[in-house]
Design a protein around this motif. Structure first.
Motif, short mmCIF file in Angstrom:
data_model
loop_
_atom_site.label_atom_id
_atom_site.label_comp_id
_atom_site.label_asym_id
_atom_site.label_seq_id
_atom_site.Cartn_x
_atom_site.Cartn_y
_atom_site.Cartn_z
N SER A 1 -14.56 2.76 0.76
CA SER A 1 -14.88 3.71 1.84
C SER A 1 -14.87 3.01 3.19
CB SER A 1 -16.24 4.35 1.59
OG SER A 1 -17.25 3.37 1.44
N GLU A 2 -15.22 1.72 3.21
CA GLU A 2 -15.18 0.90 4.42
C GLU A 2 -14.55 -0.43 4.06
OE1 GLU A 2 -19.09 0.54 6.02
OE2 GLU A 2 -19.54 2.68 5.80
N PRO A 3 -13.24 -0.48 3.89
CA PRO A 3 -12.58 -1.69 3.37
C PRO A 3 -12.88 -2.93 4.19
CG PRO A 3 -11.06 0.16 3.45
CD PRO A 3 -12.28 0.59 4.19
N GLY A 4 -13.14 -4.02 3.49
CA GLY A 4 -13.35 -5.30 4.14
C GLY A 4 -12.02 -5.93 4.55
N LYS B 1 -8.50 -2.19 0.56
CA LYS B 1 -7.71 -1.08 1.07
C LYS B 1 -8.52 0.21 0.99
CE LYS B 1 -5.25 -1.98 -2.63
NZ LYS B 1 -6.41 -2.43 -3.41
N PRO B 2 -8.22 1.20 1.80
CA PRO B 2 -8.90 2.49 1.70
C PRO B 2 -8.30 3.31 0.57
CG PRO B 2 -7.26 2.59 3.41
CD PRO B 2 -7.23 1.17 2.90
N TRP B 3 -8.94 4.40 0.23
CA TRP B 3 -8.29 5.34 -0.65
C TRP B 3 -7.61 6.41 0.19
CZ3 TRP B 3 -13.88 5.30 -1.39
CH2 TRP B 3 -14.55 6.29 -0.66
N THR B 4 -6.66 7.10 -0.41
CA THR B 4 -5.98 8.21 0.25
C THR B 4 -5.98 9.39 -0.71
OG1 THR B 4 -3.83 7.47 -0.56
CG2 THR B 4 -4.50 6.69 1.62
N PHE C 1 0.83 -1.21 0.00
CA PHE C 1 0.00 0.00 0.00
C PHE C 1 0.86 1.25 0.00
CE2 PHE C 1 -3.45 2.58 2.30
CZ PHE C 1 -4.08 2.88 1.11
N ALA C 2 1.94 1.26 0.77
CA ALA C 2 2.85 2.40 0.79
C ALA C 2 3.46 2.62 -0.58
CB ALA C 2 3.95 2.19 1.84
#
Length: 218
Positions: free
Chosen positions: A123-126, A150-153, A68-69
């Motif tokens: 918006s609400e990652p599983g 994953k969420p969004w940033t 993710f990073a």
């Protein structure tokens, strides 16, 4: 590098700390001349925090955080003009990032190849990808088993040329100058593979149309 222990990572084990140190070294090598150790460590720590409260397999967390990073740093590099390749960037967003957005991402990546960039978020990652979605996509020869919710940033949304939303409603982020398109697609949560197939086929059709709009031949 400096001590990687983050104040919020109170329960991190020695093995996880070592894995994060190794991840930081890898990312530093990939972004040499673009971002320094402090930025990389900050993105790695905040990415770890995103998953630490929802995932039950601790040893897997550093790998998720690194992946993710990396995506977030790639997005930031595009936003700040450090990486300009002319490829369109498409972001698929839904609620849990476990079904619709992952299937759309799978089709887009398979069809566009290296001619475009695609990411996804929720918006609400599983916690895991919908197994029925995995099965339905496998029937098309596309493996999404290795993906993860994953969420969004902000940097990921800002880097996108096109944002496709599916069911996240008012929670979906809006930034000026970005093209937004909402796809009215049923949520495959709790459905069988047979029930997911029509959703899958609808997404495949929509992705083909999007590729045509972006003049990406397939």
């Amino acid at each position: 590098m400096a001590d990687l222990i983050h104040p919020d990572l109170l329960d991190i084990s020695v093995d996880q700390e070592l894995a994060l140190r190794t991840a930081a070294v890898r990312l530093a090598g990939e972004f040499t001349g673009i971002y320094g150790p402090e930025t990389i460590e900050r993105f790695l720590h905040t990415s770890y925090d995103q998953f630490a409260t929802t995932h039950t397999i601790p040893n897997y967390l550093p790998l998720l955080a690194e992946r993710f990073a990396r995506q977030r740093l790639q997005a930031l590099a595009r936003v700040e003009g450090h990486h300009v390749d002319g490829k369109p960037v498409v972001l698929f967003l839904c609620t849990h990032n476990a079904g619709r957005s992952q299937m759309a991402l799978g089709f887009f990546t398979a069809l566009a190849g290296d001619r475009a960039i695609a990411w996804s978020g929720g918006s609400e990652p599983g916690v895991a990808i919908n197994p029925s979605a995995i099965t339905a996509m496998a029937e098309r020869g596309i493996n999404i088993r290795g993906e993860y919710p994953k969420p969004w940033t902000d940097e990921v949304v800002r880097a996108a040329d096109v944002v496709i939303t599916m069911g996240c409603g008012d929670a979906c982020p809006v930034f000026p100058g970005t093209r937004y398109e909402n796809w009215d697609v049923d949520d495959p949560a709790d459905l069988t593979p047979e029930q997911v197939r029509p959703i899958r086929d609808d997404l495949e059709r929509r992705v083909h149309q999007l590729l045509d709009q972006l003049t990406i031949t397939n």
